[in-house]
Write an enzyme that holds these catalytic residues in place. Structure first.
Site: not given
Ligand code: FDA
Length: 297
Positions: A111, A161
């Site tokens: 990560d 990723r």
């Molecule tokens: P965004 O935040 O724009 O959210 C899009 C939609 O997703 C929202 O409108 C909501 O519906 C839903 N959503 C998102 N977060 C939510 C929450 N907490 N609760 C409920 N609904 C939510 N980061 C990092 O810095 N280092 C890493 O190693 C990783 N590893 C990682 C693995 C995996 C499998 C995922 C999915 C994510 C990560 N992340 C991460 C976290 C990533 O950087 C990011 O902070 C989160 O995925 C939230 O961003 P989204 O891309 O979902 O978009």
């Protein structure tokens, strides 16, 4: 972490506190068709004993994945296995994990943490791959530097990723607006997709081994865009792995699973859920309101 109301709420996002909880949840997710990456919660170990205990737990987790014959790989954080206590100490612990991954034929995803450790993390990743090749990394689209970082990673066909990024970073080094972060997410992912020339470039795609690009996001717009780019490049659905966090957007998870995309659920477990839980609350204020409402109830 001892506050029961908070720990009950955190259970929405984690499998439980023990390896048994994690394996039981992996079995349930696998039976619905999901792949899994398991994360033993913990970061920023400040004592050698903590870092060594985390390393042992991860080694044990790899053994349990093997003995239970589940389809799961493992995500780790370098600060959990001693990065703050010195790079050599961290590598010493990482070797134990890599040896066990090799022995149990599994994949390790490192990560990405906050930007103070990006250089070290990438350096250790490249070193790790000289010992055991099935190791991947995470790239954060909110950082300006990520475009340059993926060039070397793509050359070495390191499984990536792509995520937006979860830490609070200075605007000197990161994009300010959501739309810039999103645009960069698509641009960088597209670059990786267009580097896939033959099926060999996709990397292994089996339960434990992800293809060269996985997108870690719950953002439906981004997922749709990347699916289009993948299709227009003539690649099959199996070339694009979609990863989501356990307990977040279950509706999207099952939708894309039914569409035939490989979906991997990031499944944390352990007692050190506090920082992980806080990041999930911070990402979405609605979670905080939900938590407060339940608190009063
Ligand atoms: P965004 O935040 O724009 O959210 C899009 C939609 O997703 C929202 O409108 C909501 O519906 C839903 N959503 C998102 N977060 C939510 C929450 N907490 N609760 C409920 N609904 C939510 N980061 C990092 O810095 N280092 C890493 O190693 C990783 N590893 C990682 C693995 C995996 C499998 C995922 C999915 C994510 C990560 N992340 C991460 C976290 C990533 O950087 C990011 O902070 C989160 O995925 C939230 O961003 P989204 O891309 O979902 O978009």
């Amino acid at each position: 972490m001892k506050w029961r109301i908070a720990s009950n709420f955190a259970l929405r996002f984690i499998a439980g506190e023990t390896i048994d909880d994690a394996i039981d949840t992996v079995i349930r997710l696998n039976s619905s068709g999901y792949y899994v990456t398991v994360d033993f919660l913990g970061e920023q170990s400040i004592s050698e004993t903590d870092a060594q205990n985390s390393t042992l737990e991860i080694v044990h987790l790899l053994e349990r994945i093997q003995s239970s014959q589940v389809e799961a790989n493992v995500s780790i954080k370098l600060s959990q296995i001693g990065l703050m206590l010195g790079e050599e100490f961290c590598k010493h612990n990482l070797i134990k994990i890599l040896n066990k991954a090799n022995e149990t034929n599994n994949f390790i995803r490192i990560d990405m943490e906050d930007s103070s450790v990006t250089d070290q993390t990438l350096r250790i990743l490249l070193w790790a791959r000289t010992i055991y090749v099935s190791v991947g990394i995470v790239i954060q689209s909110y950082l300006y530097r990520s475009e340059k970082d993926i060039e070397e990673l793509m050359e070495k066909r390191v499984p990536i990723r792509m995520v937006k990024g979860a830490y609070k970073e200075s605007y000197k080094i990161s994009f300010k607006t959501k739309s810039d972060v999103d645009t960069n997410f698509v641009r960088l992912s597209q670059k990786i997709i267009s580097s896939i020339k033959t099926i060999h470039d996709v990397g292994r795609d089996e339960g434990r081994f992800p293809p060269v690009l996985a997108i870690g996001t719950h953002d439906e717009n981004l997922i749709k865009k990347l699916i289009n780019i993948n299709n227009n490049s003539g690649l099959t659905k199996r070339c694009l792995e979609i990863q989501m966090l356990y307990g977040i957007r279950n509706d999207l998870q099952s939708h894309y699973l039914e569409e035939g995309y490989p979906i991997r659920i990031y499944l944390p477990y352990g007692t050190h859920w506090y920082p992980y839980f806080m990041r999930r609350l911070a990402e979405r204020p609605a979670n905080l309101w939900f938590f407060i409402k339940n608190l009063f109830r």
